[in-house]
Motif scaffolding. Structure first.
Motif: not given
Length: 303
Positions: A259-263
């Motif tokens: 999810e952090l990568e997408e963020h």
């Protein structure tokens, strides 16, 4: 403040010195601690050496019974040196607490972190959903050696209030006992500091300090969108250096790593760049290992 030795000398030089001196020394020599000390060291001290040590004996008595800048932070004690009595000073509890506080502040740097982090302890980190994170924290603490074989930090992922920030503080406090220096940074505050440092050219100093910290902990990463400049020129530079130098980083986040990568791909200005996000996440994954922390929200509750 007049020195004790000068006071004694003046008293002995005056015409009525005998009465005044006898009174002073009578009080000092009858002090329980003085009497105990002289009895204990009777074989080492003659009457002549005790007389020569009058100013030291009175200094001890005076500092013990009267308030001064010295007695406010140090405890006097009597010692024998070359067959004479002298006064030695050791720090009292207040002074020790102040020194410990200074030492802690120089070893564990808290940048806009909660005050209770200073008291965070692994002994208090218990409960459902926390055991895996605790076990891995203990493994890191047990095996980490500065300059030794590289050990990645932890990426603590989980909902609000499950104790991610507290665990970071507890790890830092435990490592402090072994001489490891940590820097704990609130990620939102870091973004704000970096933005505010642009105008007076302090960004490079901020980046330099964080990228070279012995142990870096970034708390609540991903809490808000960041500019492309901050992502690439601040965070990216810090993590790239630490990856090259094998300097571990601990993270806490409400996002999983995926999810952090997408963020990271979504910048403040609306641009979407998954390539740069993946490159940044490669550094995060190298520097840390993901651990899911769960359990009840414990905010506003006692630990």
């Amino acid at each position: 403040m007049e020195k004790i030795g000068d006071t004694i000398k003046k008293l002995m030089d005056t015409s009525n010195r005998n009465e005044q001196f006898k009174k002073l020394m009578s009080d000092a020599l009858n002090d329980p601690d003085v009497r105990s000390f002289l009895n204990e060291h009777e074989s080492e001290l003659s009457n002549e050496s005790i007389a020569k040590s009058a100013s030291s004996i009175y200094e001890f008595y005076n500092q013990k019974h009267n308030s001064s800048e010295l007695s406010d932070q140090f405890v006097p004690s009597l010692i024998v040196n070359n067959h004479n009595v002298e006064v030695a000073y050791s720090p009292n509890a207040k002074r020790i607490a102040e020194e410990n506080s200074k030492d802690y502040s120089s070893s564990v740097r808290l940048l806009d972190m909660p005050d209770d982090i200073k008291d965070a302890s692994l002994d208090d980190y218990t409960g459902e959903g926390r055991q895996d994170a605790l076990d891995k924290a203990l493994q890191f603490i047990e095996n980490y050696q500065s300059g030794g074989q590289y050990m990645p930090g932890l990426y603590l992922a989980g909902d609000y209030g499950v104790g991610k920030t507290y665990l970071l503080g507890a790890i830092a406090n435990e490592l402090y006992k072994t001489g490891v220096k940590s820097t704990l940074v609130n990620f939102l505050s870091l973004q704000s500091q970096a933005k505010g440092a642009i105008n007076d050219n302090r960004v490079s100093k901020l980046v330099e300090r964080l990228k070279k910290s012995q142990l870096l902990m970034l708390d609540d990463i991903g809490a808000a969108n960041m500019s492309e400049w901050f992502r690439d020129e601040v965070l990216g530079v810090i993590l790239q250096y630490r990856m090259q130098e094998n300097l571990p980083v601990f993270f806490s986040s409400n996002f999983s790593m995926n999810e952090l990568e997408e963020h990271f791909a979504n910048s403040k200005n609306g641009n979407y760049d998954i390539v740069k996000a993946k490159r940044l996440m490669e550094r995060v994954r190298y520097l840390s290992r993901e651990v899911i922390v769960s359990g009840n929200n414990r905010r506003n509750k006692t630990w």
